[in-house]
Write a protein that holds these residues in place. Structure first.
Motif, PDB file in Angstrom:
ATOM      1  N   LEU A  10      13.182   3.319  -5.466  1.00 14.50           N
ATOM      2  CA  LEU A  10      12.476   2.376  -4.649  1.00 14.50           C
ATOM      3  C   LEU A  10      13.273   1.510  -3.723  1.00 14.50           C
ATOM      4  CD1 LEU A  10      10.327   0.909  -7.553  1.00 14.50           C
ATOM      5  CD2 LEU A  10       9.390   2.295  -5.657  1.00 14.50           C
ATOM      6  N   GLU A  11      14.608   1.305  -3.973  1.00 11.59           N
ATOM      7  CA  GLU A  11      15.461   0.558  -3.183  1.00 11.59           C
ATOM      8  C   GLU A  11      15.616   1.469  -1.974  1.00 11.59           C
ATOM      9  OE1 GLU A  11      19.215  -2.495  -3.213  1.00 11.59           O
ATOM     10  OE2 GLU A  11      19.300  -0.657  -4.878  1.00 11.59           O
ATOM     11  N   LYS A  12      16.147   2.565  -2.161  1.00 12.15           N
ATOM     12  CA  LYS A  12      16.804   3.403  -1.085  1.00 12.15           C
ATOM     13  C   LYS A  12      15.548   3.819  -0.219  1.00 12.15           C
ATOM     14  CE  LYS A  12      20.484   5.804  -3.561  1.00 12.15           C
ATOM     15  NZ  LYS A  12      21.085   7.016  -3.906  1.00 12.15           N
ATOM     16  N   GLY A  13      14.304   3.772  -0.678  1.00 16.77           N
ATOM     17  CA  GLY A  13      13.212   4.385   0.067  1.00 16.77           C
ATOM     18  C   GLY A  13      12.813   3.243   0.893  1.00 16.77           C
ATOM     19  N   GLY A  14      13.235   2.165   0.831  1.00 14.00           N
ATOM     20  CA  GLY A  14      12.742   0.819   1.534  1.00 14.00           C
ATOM     21  C   GLY A  14      11.319   0.488   1.059  1.00 14.00           C
ATOM     22  N   TYR A  15      11.077   0.514   0.077  1.00 14.39           N
ATOM     23  CA  TYR A  15       9.739   0.199  -0.446  1.00 14.39           C
ATOM     24  C   TYR A  15       9.452  -1.225  -0.649  1.00 14.39           C
ATOM     25  CZ  TYR A  15       8.529   4.946  -1.580  1.00 14.39           C
ATOM     26  OH  TYR A  15       8.452   6.502  -1.565  1.00 14.39           O
ATOM     27  N   ASN A  16      10.349  -2.070  -0.668  1.00 11.65           N
ATOM     28  CA  ASN A  16      10.381  -3.603  -0.916  1.00 11.65           C
ATOM     29  C   ASN A  16       9.472  -4.084  -2.099  1.00 11.65           C
ATOM     30  OD1 ASN A  16      10.794  -6.337  -0.557  1.00 11.65           O
ATOM     31  ND2 ASN A  16       9.086  -6.538   0.881  1.00 11.65           N
ATOM     32  N   GLU A  65       4.398  10.606 -26.344  1.00  8.04           N
ATOM     33  CA  GLU A  65       4.360   9.711 -25.307  1.00  8.04           C
ATOM     34  C   GLU A  65       4.386   8.220 -25.578  1.00  8.04           C
ATOM     35  OE1 GLU A  65       0.978  10.693 -22.474  1.00  8.04           O
ATOM     36  OE2 GLU A  65       0.680  12.417 -23.674  1.00  8.04           O
ATOM     37  N   TYR A  66       5.193   7.586 -24.340  1.00  6.22           N
ATOM     38  CA  TYR A  66       5.310   5.990 -24.601  1.00  6.22           C
ATOM     39  C   TYR A  66       5.078   5.485 -23.185  1.00  6.22           C
ATOM     40  CZ  TYR A  66       7.878   7.508 -28.641  1.00  6.22           C
ATOM     41  OH  TYR A  66       8.282   8.211 -30.093  1.00  6.22           O
ATOM     42  N   SER A  67       4.957   4.263 -23.233  1.00  8.99           N
ATOM     43  CA  SER A  67       4.505   3.601 -22.073  1.00  8.99           C
ATOM     44  C   SER A  67       5.613   2.346 -21.908  1.00  8.99           C
ATOM     45  CB  SER A  67       3.060   2.631 -22.354  1.00  8.99           C
ATOM     46  OG  SER A  67       2.238   3.545 -22.625  1.00  8.99           O
ATOM     47  N   VAL A  68       6.302   2.531 -20.642  1.00  5.60           N
ATOM     48  CA  VAL A  68       7.441   1.641 -20.476  1.00  5.60           C
ATOM     49  C   VAL A  68       6.992   0.766 -19.124  1.00  5.60           C
ATOM     50  CG1 VAL A  68       9.736   1.385 -19.695  1.00  5.60           C
ATOM     51  CG2 VAL A  68       9.163   2.897 -21.566  1.00  5.60           C
ATOM     52  N   PHE A  69       7.220  -0.566 -19.457  1.00  4.04           N
ATOM     53  CA  PHE A  69       6.785  -1.305 -17.982  1.00  4.04           C
ATOM     54  C   PHE A  69       8.117  -1.769 -17.511  1.00  4.04           C
ATOM     55  CE2 PHE A  69       3.049  -1.011 -20.732  1.00  4.04           C
ATOM     56  CZ  PHE A  69       2.219  -0.504 -20.107  1.00  4.04           C
ATOM     57  N   ALA A  70       8.499  -1.820 -16.235  1.00  8.86           N
ATOM     58  CA  ALA A  70       9.374  -2.266 -15.587  1.00  8.86           C
ATOM     59  C   ALA A  70       9.106  -3.366 -14.460  1.00  8.86           C
ATOM     60  CB  ALA A  70      10.481  -1.350 -14.975  1.00  8.86           C
ATOM     61  N   VAL A  71       9.296  -4.824 -14.477  1.00 11.21           N
ATOM     62  CA  VAL A  71       9.009  -5.730 -13.632  1.00 11.21           C
ATOM     63  C   VAL A  71      10.160  -5.330 -12.511  1.00 11.21           C
ATOM     64  CG1 VAL A  71       8.763  -8.050 -12.916  1.00 11.21           C
ATOM     65  CG2 VAL A  71       7.913  -7.031 -15.246  1.00 11.21           C
ATOM     66  N   MET A  72       9.860  -4.648 -11.309  1.00  7.57           N
ATOM     67  CA  MET A  72      10.699  -4.327 -10.197  1.00  7.57           C
ATOM     68  C   MET A  72      10.774  -5.280  -9.063  1.00  7.57           C
ATOM     69  SD  MET A  72      12.054  -1.311 -10.668  1.00  7.57           S
ATOM     70  CE  MET A  72      11.644   0.014 -11.621  1.00  7.57           C
ATOM     71  N   GLN A  73      12.139  -5.705  -8.542  1.00  7.90           N
ATOM     72  CA  GLN A  73      12.184  -6.450  -7.536  1.00  7.90           C
ATOM     73  C   GLN A  73      13.369  -6.040  -6.823  1.00  7.90           C
ATOM     74  OE1 GLN A  73      14.456 -10.277  -8.281  1.00  7.90           O
ATOM     75  NE2 GLN A  73      12.996 -11.416  -7.594  1.00  7.90           N
ATOM     76  N   ASN A  74      13.247  -5.184  -5.718  1.00 10.37           N
ATOM     77  CA  ASN A  74      14.092  -4.866  -4.673  1.00 10.37           C
ATOM     78  C   ASN A  74      15.430  -4.055  -5.406  1.00 10.37           C
ATOM     79  OD1 ASN A  74      12.921  -5.302  -2.422  1.00 10.37           O
ATOM     80  ND2 ASN A  74      13.665  -7.558  -2.291  1.00 10.37           N
ATOM     81  N   ALA A 106       0.867  -1.282   0.113  1.00  9.55           N
ATOM     82  CA  ALA A 106      -0.100   0.015   0.001  1.00  9.55           C
ATOM     83  C   ALA A 106       0.780   1.272  -0.013  1.00  9.55           C
ATOM     84  CB  ALA A 106      -0.903   0.005   1.287  1.00  9.55           C
ATOM     85  N   ARG A 107       2.100   1.279   0.721  1.00  7.73           N
ATOM     86  CA  ARG A 107       2.795   2.542   0.709  1.00  7.73           C
ATOM     87  C   ARG A 107       3.370   2.514  -0.643  1.00  7.73           C
ATOM     88  NH1 ARG A 107       8.829   2.644   2.156  1.00  7.73           N
ATOM     89  NH2 ARG A 107       9.177   4.868   1.944  1.00  7.73           N
ATOM     90  N   ALA A 108       3.888   1.888  -1.406  1.00  9.88           N
ATOM     91  CA  ALA A 108       4.572   1.831  -2.607  1.00  9.88           C
ATOM     92  C   ALA A 108       3.311   2.097  -3.650  1.00  9.88           C
ATOM     93  CB  ALA A 108       5.196   0.579  -2.901  1.00  9.88           C
ATOM     94  N   ALA A 109       2.189   1.656  -3.576  1.00  9.39           N
ATOM     95  CA  ALA A 109       1.179   2.144  -4.470  1.00  9.39           C
ATOM     96  C   ALA A 109       0.656   3.436  -4.276  1.00  9.39           C
ATOM     97  CB  ALA A 109      -0.310   1.181  -4.088  1.00  9.39           C
ATOM     98  N   GLN A 110       1.218   4.114  -3.458  1.00  5.48           N
ATOM     99  CA  GLN A 110       0.790   5.511  -3.510  1.00  5.48           C
ATOM    100  C   GLN A 110       1.450   6.299  -4.467  1.00  5.48           C
ATOM    101  OE1 GLN A 110      -1.324   7.622  -1.685  1.00  5.48           O
ATOM    102  NE2 GLN A 110      -1.907   5.548  -1.409  1.00  5.48           N
ATOM    103  N   LEU A 111       2.639   5.699  -5.221  1.00  6.63           N
ATOM    104  CA  LEU A 111       3.018   6.253  -6.334  1.00  6.63           C
ATOM    105  C   LEU A 111       2.032   6.419  -7.517  1.00  6.63           C
ATOM    106  CD1 LEU A 111       6.480   4.320  -6.607  1.00  6.63           C
ATOM    107  CD2 LEU A 111       6.145   6.863  -6.076  1.00  6.63           C
ATOM    108  N   GLU A 112       0.829   5.538  -7.632  1.00  6.20           N
ATOM    109  CA  GLU A 112      -0.058   5.967  -8.473  1.00  6.20           C
ATOM    110  C   GLU A 112      -1.371   6.509  -7.564  1.00  6.20           C
ATOM    111  OE1 GLU A 112      -2.929   3.469 -11.647  1.00  6.20           O
ATOM    112  OE2 GLU A 112      -1.499   2.591 -10.680  1.00  6.20           O
ATOM    113  N   GLY A 113      -1.434   6.061  -6.412  1.00  7.91           N
ATOM    114  CA  GLY A 113      -2.607   6.494  -5.665  1.00  7.91           C
ATOM    115  C   GLY A 113      -2.629   8.016  -5.400  1.00  7.91           C
TER     116      GLY A 113
END
Length: 421
Positions: free
Chosen positions: A257-263, A192-201, A99-106
């Motif tokens: 995302l890593e530095k911010g501890g978003y996991n 405009e372009y859409s880029v999707f990154a699968v993120m993992q720590n 939920a914390r990380a989802a605020q990037l869209e919320g």
């Protein structure tokens, strides 16, 4: 990766339809469930489960009862509401940010502050908590000016005001209709372009790039929508521009995302604009986009289930490989969309045709008597050796349909092919 996995996909639209189709192709997957799904899923042999996406307990109980290996979350509402935190509290594996990380869209304001903190290029902006303050600041931004509702708006909470009266009227409407905060942004120009990154720590894998078409009508006219069509690859994006996107937008976001501890375990969508001064972030989404997912996933040569399984199990993610296909899809939307979409129109049985796939979204009823259920009803998608061929095939197919209570754009892909239909 283990075999005979049961997978649960949360959501009901075209994105979840495409995700289910991609996961079902994997030799490691035994069964895919989609909750709540839609009746069109029967066309690809996937079971829709009648559990609302906001019924976290019902979804959790289903996952346990059906020995689901992991759950894939499609819609942003569930992510922002904390479905990942809820599942993890019960020891269940789930793909998506907390939920914390989802605020990037919320929250648009939250996302822009993240961009500032981690040096991600973005438009000049300010946030306001009442209409009078926002209106007083209009002169600082000039015209056109971009007005954004701070919270979730299903891709429709953005207005580009061409004149001062429209800007004032829109701002008052936004606050009168419940917005607590509105963001004003400078108006930028460029593709405009859409880029999707699968993120993992802090690690990431990039999916194929796509281009969406947000405006409702041809020539990028009319109100913003959730998206009226998309295509991939995007030949007008040069190798140099792609490298700049990775270096200036993707890498700083991953480090942030890593530095911010978003996991962060999930997809980060980077909606960007290629300006004369280089790439700039326009928005983050914390999930796959719709309608881009429908054209991106068929371009994967990598097993999508293997990629997600490695992510949720904190194992090294496989490299993403792309095939040589060109994919183009056009949304068939309900007449009146996005403001007052018609519901209940009879769609009939859509004819099968080689090279054409139908990704169902807002439909109800059996496949033999499908009806529209509002909004974006389905996508007609073609796979071909070139975008020109894919575009022609889609529009030739659409021309055969008799759907008077629906409409579609006739210029999807025109930026790449130079052709409209």
């Amino acid at each position: 990766m283990k075999d005979n996995l049961n997978i649960l996909v949360v959501g009901s639209g075209g994105r979840e339809f495409a995700v289910a189709r991609a996961l079902k192709k994997s030799p490691h997957v035994a069964k895919v469930y989609v909750a709540p799904g839609n009746s069109g899923l029967a066309s690809i042999g996937v079971e829709a489960v009648d559990i609302p996406e906001d019924d976290f307990k019902g979804l959790k109980d289903f996952a346990i009862a059906h020995q689901v290996a992991w759950t894939f979350v499609g819609p942003e509402d569930a992510l922002v509401a904390g479905i990942v935190d809820y599942f993890q509290a019960f020891g269940l594996k789930i793909f998506g940010p907390n939920a914390r990380a989802a605020q990037l869209e919320g929250s648009k304001d939250y996302a822009l502050k993240f961009m500032e903190r981690y040096d991600v290029p973005h438009p000049r902006y300010e946030s306001y908590e009442d209409a009078d303050s926002a209106i007083a600041a209009l002169s600082d931004f000039g015209l056109p000016v971009v007005l954004k509702e701070d919270g979730l708006a299903g891709g429709k909470g953005v207005v580009i005001a061409e004149d001062e009266s429209t800007a004032k009227e829109t701002l008052r409407w936004m606050f009168d209709n419940g917005q607590k905060r509105v963001v004003l942004e400078e108006f930028l120009t460029g593709p405009e372009y859409s880029v999707f990154a699968v993120m993992q720590n802090g690690e990431y894998r990039l999916l194929p790039v796509a281009q969406d078409h947000k405006r409702a009508y041809d020539g990028d006219k009319g109100p913003n929508t959730g998206g009226m069509g998309s295509y991939s690859p995007v030949p007008q994006l040069t190798a140099e521009q792609r490298a700049a996107i990775i270096d200036e937008l993707v890498k700083p976001a991953a480090k942030g995302l890593e530095k911010g501890g978003y996991n962060y375990h999930g997809v980060l969508y980077l909606g960007l604009m290629m300006t004369e001064k280089g790439p700039k972030m326009i928005e983050y989404n914390v999930r796959l986009g719709d309608p881009e997912t429908e054209v991106v996933l068929p371009r994967l040569a990598t097993d999508f289930a293997e990629l997600i399984d490695a992510n949720v199990n904190d194992e090294e993610m496989p490299e993403v490989k792309e095939n040589d296909l060109a994919i183009l899809g056009v949304i068939l939307a309900a007449k009146g969309y996005p403001k007052n979409p018609v519901k209940g129109q009879a769609l009939g049985t859509l004819p099968a045709e080689d090279g054409i796939a139908i990704d169902y979204a807002n439909v109800k009823g059996p496949l033999t008597d499908l009806k529209g259920n509002g909004g974006r009803i389905l996508m007609v998608r073609a796979e071909a050796a070139s975008l020109d061929a894919a575009q022609k095939h889609v529009y030739d197919y659409l021309a055969k349909l008799d759907e008077p209570e629906c409409f579609y754009r006739r210029d999807i892909g025109a930026r790449a092919t130079g052709k409209t239909y």
